[in-house]
Scaffold this motif. Sequence first.
Motif, PDB file in Angstrom:
ATOM      1  N   LEU A  18     -18.608 -48.660  17.736  1.00 54.93           N
ATOM      2  CA  LEU A  18     -19.659 -47.776  17.246  1.00 54.93           C
ATOM      3  C   LEU A  18     -20.564 -47.363  18.407  1.00 54.93           C
ATOM      4  O   LEU A  18     -20.970 -46.205  18.535  1.00 54.93           O
ATOM      5  CB  LEU A  18     -20.465 -48.506  16.171  1.00 54.93           C
ATOM      6  CG  LEU A  18     -21.549 -47.721  15.461  1.00 54.93           C
ATOM      7  CD1 LEU A  18     -20.946 -46.571  14.681  1.00 54.93           C
ATOM      8  CD2 LEU A  18     -22.315 -48.639  14.497  1.00 54.93           C
ATOM      9  N   MET A  19     -20.878 -48.337  19.287  1.00 58.39           N
ATOM     10  CA  MET A  19     -21.760 -48.074  20.422  1.00 58.39           C
ATOM     11  C   MET A  19     -21.130 -47.027  21.334  1.00 58.39           C
ATOM     12  O   MET A  19     -21.764 -46.049  21.729  1.00 58.39           O
ATOM     13  CB  MET A  19     -21.999 -49.386  21.176  1.00 58.39           C
ATOM     14  CG  MET A  19     -22.924 -49.267  22.351  1.00 58.39           C
ATOM     15  SD  MET A  19     -23.603 -50.866  22.805  1.00 58.39           S
ATOM     16  CE  MET A  19     -22.198 -51.633  23.551  1.00 58.39           C
ATOM     17  N   ILE A  20     -19.835 -47.216  21.650  1.00 61.25           N
ATOM     18  CA  ILE A  20     -19.132 -46.269  22.517  1.00 61.25           C
ATOM     19  C   ILE A  20     -19.177 -44.865  21.890  1.00 61.25           C
ATOM     20  O   ILE A  20     -19.443 -43.871  22.563  1.00 61.25           O
ATOM     21  CB  ILE A  20     -17.649 -46.684  22.683  1.00 61.25           C
ATOM     22  CG1 ILE A  20     -17.544 -48.107  23.197  1.00 61.25           C
ATOM     23  CG2 ILE A  20     -16.904 -45.693  23.565  1.00 61.25           C
ATOM     24  CD1 ILE A  20     -17.868 -48.255  24.647  1.00 61.25           C
ATOM     25  N   PHE A  21     -18.907 -44.831  20.577  1.00 56.55           N
ATOM     26  CA  PHE A  21     -18.881 -43.548  19.895  1.00 56.55           C
ATOM     27  C   PHE A  21     -20.223 -42.834  20.031  1.00 56.55           C
ATOM     28  O   PHE A  21     -20.275 -41.641  20.298  1.00 56.55           O
ATOM     29  CB  PHE A  21     -18.525 -43.754  18.416  1.00 56.55           C
ATOM     30  CG  PHE A  21     -18.119 -42.498  17.732  1.00 56.55           C
ATOM     31  CD1 PHE A  21     -16.885 -41.922  17.991  1.00 56.55           C
ATOM     32  CD2 PHE A  21     -18.967 -41.863  16.832  1.00 56.55           C
ATOM     33  CE1 PHE A  21     -16.496 -40.754  17.373  1.00 56.55           C
ATOM     34  CE2 PHE A  21     -18.588 -40.690  16.217  1.00 56.55           C
ATOM     35  CZ  PHE A  21     -17.346 -40.137  16.477  1.00 56.55           C
ATOM     36  N   HIS A  22     -21.308 -43.600  19.869  1.00 55.11           N
ATOM     37  CA  HIS A  22     -22.628 -42.987  20.007  1.00 55.11           C
ATOM     38  C   HIS A  22     -22.894 -42.531  21.427  1.00 55.11           C
ATOM     39  O   HIS A  22     -23.483 -41.471  21.654  1.00 55.11           O
ATOM     40  CB  HIS A  22     -23.716 -43.954  19.540  1.00 55.11           C
ATOM     41  CG  HIS A  22     -23.973 -43.852  18.069  1.00 55.11           C
ATOM     42  ND1 HIS A  22     -24.760 -42.868  17.528  1.00 55.11           N
ATOM     43  CD2 HIS A  22     -23.526 -44.583  17.032  1.00 55.11           C
ATOM     44  CE1 HIS A  22     -24.788 -43.006  16.205  1.00 55.11           C
ATOM     45  NE2 HIS A  22     -24.039 -44.050  15.880  1.00 55.11           N
ATOM     46  N   PHE A  23     -22.444 -43.310  22.414  1.00 51.77           N
ATOM     47  CA  PHE A  23     -22.581 -42.878  23.810  1.00 51.77           C
ATOM     48  C   PHE A  23     -22.062 -41.467  23.971  1.00 51.77           C
ATOM     49  O   PHE A  23     -22.631 -40.626  24.643  1.00 51.77           O
ATOM     50  CB  PHE A  23     -21.750 -43.782  24.750  1.00 51.77           C
ATOM     51  CG  PHE A  23     -22.365 -45.139  24.990  1.00 51.77           C
ATOM     52  CD1 PHE A  23     -23.686 -45.400  24.658  1.00 51.77           C
ATOM     53  CD2 PHE A  23     -21.601 -46.166  25.565  1.00 51.77           C
ATOM     54  CE1 PHE A  23     -24.234 -46.642  24.894  1.00 51.77           C
ATOM     55  CE2 PHE A  23     -22.156 -47.407  25.794  1.00 51.77           C
ATOM     56  CZ  PHE A  23     -23.469 -47.646  25.453  1.00 51.77           C
ATOM     57  N   LEU A  24     -20.898 -41.241  23.319  1.00 51.21           N
ATOM     58  CA  LEU A  24     -20.169 -40.010  23.592  1.00 51.21           C
ATOM     59  C   LEU A  24     -20.626 -38.821  22.767  1.00 51.21           C
ATOM     60  O   LEU A  24     -20.557 -37.686  23.222  1.00 51.21           O
ATOM     61  CB  LEU A  24     -18.671 -40.234  23.381  1.00 51.21           C
ATOM     62  CG  LEU A  24     -18.061 -41.284  24.323  1.00 51.21           C
ATOM     63  CD1 LEU A  24     -16.609 -41.529  23.979  1.00 51.21           C
ATOM     64  CD2 LEU A  24     -18.194 -40.841  25.781  1.00 51.21           C
ATOM     65  N   ILE A  25     -21.048 -39.061  21.521  1.00 45.77           N
ATOM     66  CA  ILE A  25     -21.304 -37.884  20.695  1.00 45.77           C
ATOM     67  C   ILE A  25     -22.772 -37.499  20.597  1.00 45.77           C
ATOM     68  O   ILE A  25     -23.096 -36.379  20.236  1.00 45.77           O
ATOM     69  CB  ILE A  25     -20.728 -38.020  19.267  1.00 45.77           C
ATOM     70  CG1 ILE A  25     -21.473 -39.118  18.497  1.00 45.77           C
ATOM     71  CG2 ILE A  25     -19.242 -38.262  19.264  1.00 45.77           C
ATOM     72  CD1 ILE A  25     -21.714 -38.723  17.062  1.00 45.77           C
ATOM     73  N   ASP A  26     -23.682 -38.448  20.853  1.00 43.79           N
ATOM     74  CA  ASP A  26     -25.075 -38.107  20.635  1.00 43.79           C
ATOM     75  C   ASP A  26     -25.537 -37.041  21.636  1.00 43.79           C
ATOM     76  O   ASP A  26     -25.086 -37.013  22.776  1.00 43.79           O
ATOM     77  CB  ASP A  26     -25.950 -39.365  20.746  1.00 43.79           C
ATOM     78  CG  ASP A  26     -25.826 -40.210  19.494  1.00 43.79           C
ATOM     79  OD1 ASP A  26     -24.958 -39.890  18.660  1.00 43.79           O
ATOM     80  OD2 ASP A  26     -26.578 -41.179  19.352  1.00 43.79           O
ATOM     81  N   PRO A  27     -26.456 -36.168  21.191  1.00 43.46           N
ATOM     82  CA  PRO A  27     -26.923 -35.089  22.071  1.00 43.46           C
ATOM     83  C   PRO A  27     -27.853 -35.641  23.155  1.00 43.46           C
ATOM     84  O   PRO A  27     -28.206 -36.808  23.132  1.00 43.46           O
ATOM     85  CB  PRO A  27     -27.686 -34.188  21.104  1.00 43.46           C
ATOM     86  CG  PRO A  27     -28.157 -35.096  20.010  1.00 43.46           C
ATOM     87  CD  PRO A  27     -27.118 -36.154  19.873  1.00 43.46           C
TER      88      PRO A  27
END
Lengths: 211, 256, 580
Positions: B79-88
């Motif tokens: 989840l953390m990795i995903f947020h790294f990548l998609i958050d603006p």
Amino acid sequence: MGIYTAFNVVVVVILGLVARFADKKVVDRERGGYSTRNLVVVAVLAAIAGVINTGMGNVWYLANTSLGPLGGALIQGTFMWSYILAVFMVRKPGVALAFGIIEAATEVLLGNAAGIGTLGWGISQGLAIEIIILLCSYSRFGLLTAVMAGMASSQFGTLWSSLFYGWDPAYSKDVWMAVPINMVSGAIFSGALGYFLATKVAKTGLVRSAE
Amino acid sequence: MAEHNLSYKERGSALNRVYPLVKLIWVFLIAVGLFLFTRPLSGLAVFLLVLALALIPGKIRPGEIIRSGLVVFGLGFLLMIFHFLIDPGETVWSFGILHVSDYGLQQGPVFFFRLSGVVLASFILIWTTDTRDLMQSLVKAGMPYRYAYTIFLALRFLPLIQREVESVRAAHAIRGRAAGTTLKHRFVLWQRYVFTILINGLRKAENTADALECRAFGYAPERTYVKQITFRKRDMVLIIFTLILEAGLITAERLA
Amino acid sequence: MPRSLVELQNLTYRFRRKDDPVLEDISFSLEEGTFNILVGPGGSGKSTLCRILDGRIPHLLKGDLTGEILLEGRSALELEMKDISCSVGSVFQDPETMFATLTVEDEIAFGPENLLRERKKIREDVQKLLDLTGIGPYRQNLVWNLSGGQIQKLGLASVLAMEPKLIILDEPTANLDPASTSQVHELILSLRKQGMTVLLVTRELDEFLAEADQLLVLDGGKLLYRGEPYGILAGKGDDLESRGIWLPETVEIGLELRRRGFPVEAIPIRVGEALALIDKLNLVSRETVLTGSEAPGWDETAPPLIEGRGIRYSYGAGLYALKGVDLTVRPGEMLAIVGRNGAGKSTLAKMLIGLNRCREGSLILFGKDSRKWKVPDLANHISLVFQNPEHQFLTDTVAEEIDYSLQSRGVNDPEAMAGARERMLEQLGLSGESERHPFTLSAGNKRRLGVATMLVGDPRVLIVDEPTYGQDREMTRTLMTLLRDIRDRGIAVVMISHDMRLVSEYADRVVVMSEGLKQFDGNPTELFDKAEILESASLEPTLLFQILKALGERGVTCRGNIPSTGAFIKLLLREEESHG
Ligand SMILES: Nc1ncnc2c1ncn2[C@@H]1O[C@H](COP(=O)(O)OP(=O)(O)OP(=O)(O)O)[C@@H](O)[C@H]1O
Ligand SMILES: Nc1ncnc2c1ncn2[C@@H]1O[C@H](COP(=O)(O)OP(=O)(O)OP(=O)(O)O)[C@@H](O)[C@H]1O
Ligand SMILES: [Mg+2]
Ligand SMILES: [Mg+2]
């Protein structure tokens, strides 16, 4: 988040109204409080669904955390067939919400990967179904109502996913793109499947509550 | 379910003796706090508190925590990795088409700690609380006992269902090889499987319902309990301490 | 002057208004402090009658009920369920489904807690009941970790805790090993001694019948006879026998002798009484020799189908369910596996069909190491009919059920399938049922369908776990005849059973399991001679064997295998003729 919440509420209400006016299968409303048998039926369905959903949940968490809202959407609909089944067997006010909570509590106690956060889904999904059948005055129990309830709960449940996992609809387009997928998977895997199981159980004539 | 090693055990720990409802409220408090935080450090602080509580007053062995929590921590990491990548936000690093944003770098850990903290706190509740006591404390808090009992009954049905699943699985295995691997066939099999378990489960449940009535379930609005649970004022320490910590962290976030 | 606790007057009940009545014009009463036995074949309405007595009908289950039910002089229809539950305690046919809590202690306390009893009193009562039923050592156990016998006792204890005046036990000893059965019987007698009224429901009568104050006989929903057991047996014994209620062997002997013209005044129930009768009629003397058949019915030299050496199996945690068992199965034999609850019988059966993998020891199945077999391939050679046949059904009708088995054996041509299906249904007497849902069949037909689905594959070994489960003796007899036919076709039949009578009548060979070990392997007559083995495996010899043994002690020589009362009487009378 605010817009997304409002959108979801509107969706649920519209689906509920569709069910109300298009479902021709009208039955008498059940009277009285919950009998012991009602409670036990809820408990056993919650236990069965708790086991299946805990397993299914692991797939969902993986899809959802690694691929985001779009990943979870396809599976999102597979969780609520048991809700529909419970509602169709115990046709009384509050049962959808209560079932949601108890089923989620079972999952929590089985130790799933969302902990007490699971209650959020139980409540939101149960609530959506509750609204649908409330709009139907607890007296319409046809396939259409089941499908609408399945769609509504599947979609409404994503509110909690967004909050819990931080899929902010303000910047994540995926959340909006997932809406139709959620609804279709809810319609098929929750609504139609739940209805199918409910009729099938009733047809055997072996379960008194289903008659 | 077969591998669910997560269950209540009397470990003689301090948390064992805390009033069940207090522990339940505490889990909610932890969850609410983790939802309100916007900085990774606050999440970390609360996560460490939960971990410390599990280890010291909970007497949960580290091995147990790791075994039960592995999946959750893994998911939290994804989840953390995903947020790294998609958050603006401003791009900090980029590897080809992947961009890590500064906002994402902050949000990632927030969500990691949110998921891990909530789940670990829930696990503490399960590890240290007899479900029967939890039910009784809900009743004492005003919930009608017939409703509180429903949750408890769901638990009582779990092993029954597990056994049913085992027998049905065995029976299917010896009824011969499945004649097809298409999706439709898979679905038909799944549905038969679930259907058998459903029907048998429901029929047993109806029997149970009758048995409960025969044993005076619902005889009066109240009932007695042989095993007493008592609320002690000092159990509130858990809640008060957590409240103060979380309020402090939130204030600090606002000020910074 | 005993008082009636319960009185039924002209009671008729239908499940739905238009159905045929399940119970018709039933009148009887249960006197306070008596022990009553209700007997009847499967589906005769026994459980329905229990439901009426404990208030489930009409309070929880609707239907069409006419007539009077008086509970201590008050109409049960006007009482509320919770009032009835205070004076009538009911142990259901399947007590496992009765449990409301997780541990043994909590379970016993559950009823009294609902009744708002004093905490201290409940605690004392729980202790007393744990002692009475002998499940004290398991007080902290989880209810689903108990053995079959313990479950029955817990069911009884948890109902007794509510201090009912009448206690109803619906087939409490089905599926229990003989030793646990005796324990439950003793418990019932001690309850009567304490002044409790007991109604025991059963499909088969044994020596315990002698203790009853009243015997009620139900068939087809009608109460045929009621009264003191010896009287009923003397007057109506032959009729009971023809209705498929199996009577104790002692009674069968008495009735048969009477039919043959001997002056039998009282029909014996206890072994002692049967012996006294035989003495009185001068049927035996010191020189009498009773010689049964001795040749084994199967070919002892044929190559074995199954050969196991030192099989061990553990479900984990280092506890072994099987601790080194040798087993050989040859074509055309009927082998019985017996032993107490939890001895490892079902575990062994599952191993033979590959559901449990044999990791320790060697197991050769059809000339090939079991580890090299895949379960679905093995299924073509060896079949298992489960303890609960419902677990085996996969489809919506009886016909589809057979088709499924045919398909999985590679039969796909619709005509060939229809032909094979019809033949199978015909053979098992299920032709009329082909469109019904398997779950709605009667217990006996479910079992037959279970056998049918297994037989279509033409197995070389057929294993049947508890053929008597859920059946009356008449159905069992039909089924056993079927199994015998199958055996005569050269198929090895393995049955797992607690029913010693079935074993001695039908089995060619018997294997006794105890604590995961094989204690005995030989023919049934030899087994019953070995008291220590019987005791350690919680078994008891049949009444017939006890009679033979007692005769032996009086100098009569008994030889060979005398499996049934029919055979016994023939031998007895042939002797009589030659003496006469
Ligand atoms: N809920 C029901 N609805 C309709 N018919 C029923 C129901 N329960 C039982 N019956 C029918 O009533 C008859 C009597 O059933 P009951 O269970 O009382 O028999 P029983 O003597 O206890 O049988 P068994 O020996 O198998 O336990 C049977 O023919 C059965 O099929
Ligand atoms: N799936 C399982 N997991 C763990 N232990 C098991 C399992 N099945 C059986 N056992 C244990 O293995 C032992 C043997 O059980 P098994 O079912 O083979 O006995 P059985 O001889 O068939 O008894 P019964 O006469 O009651 O049917 C028992 O102690 C039982 O508790
Ligand atoms: Mg019955
Ligand atoms: Mg067994």
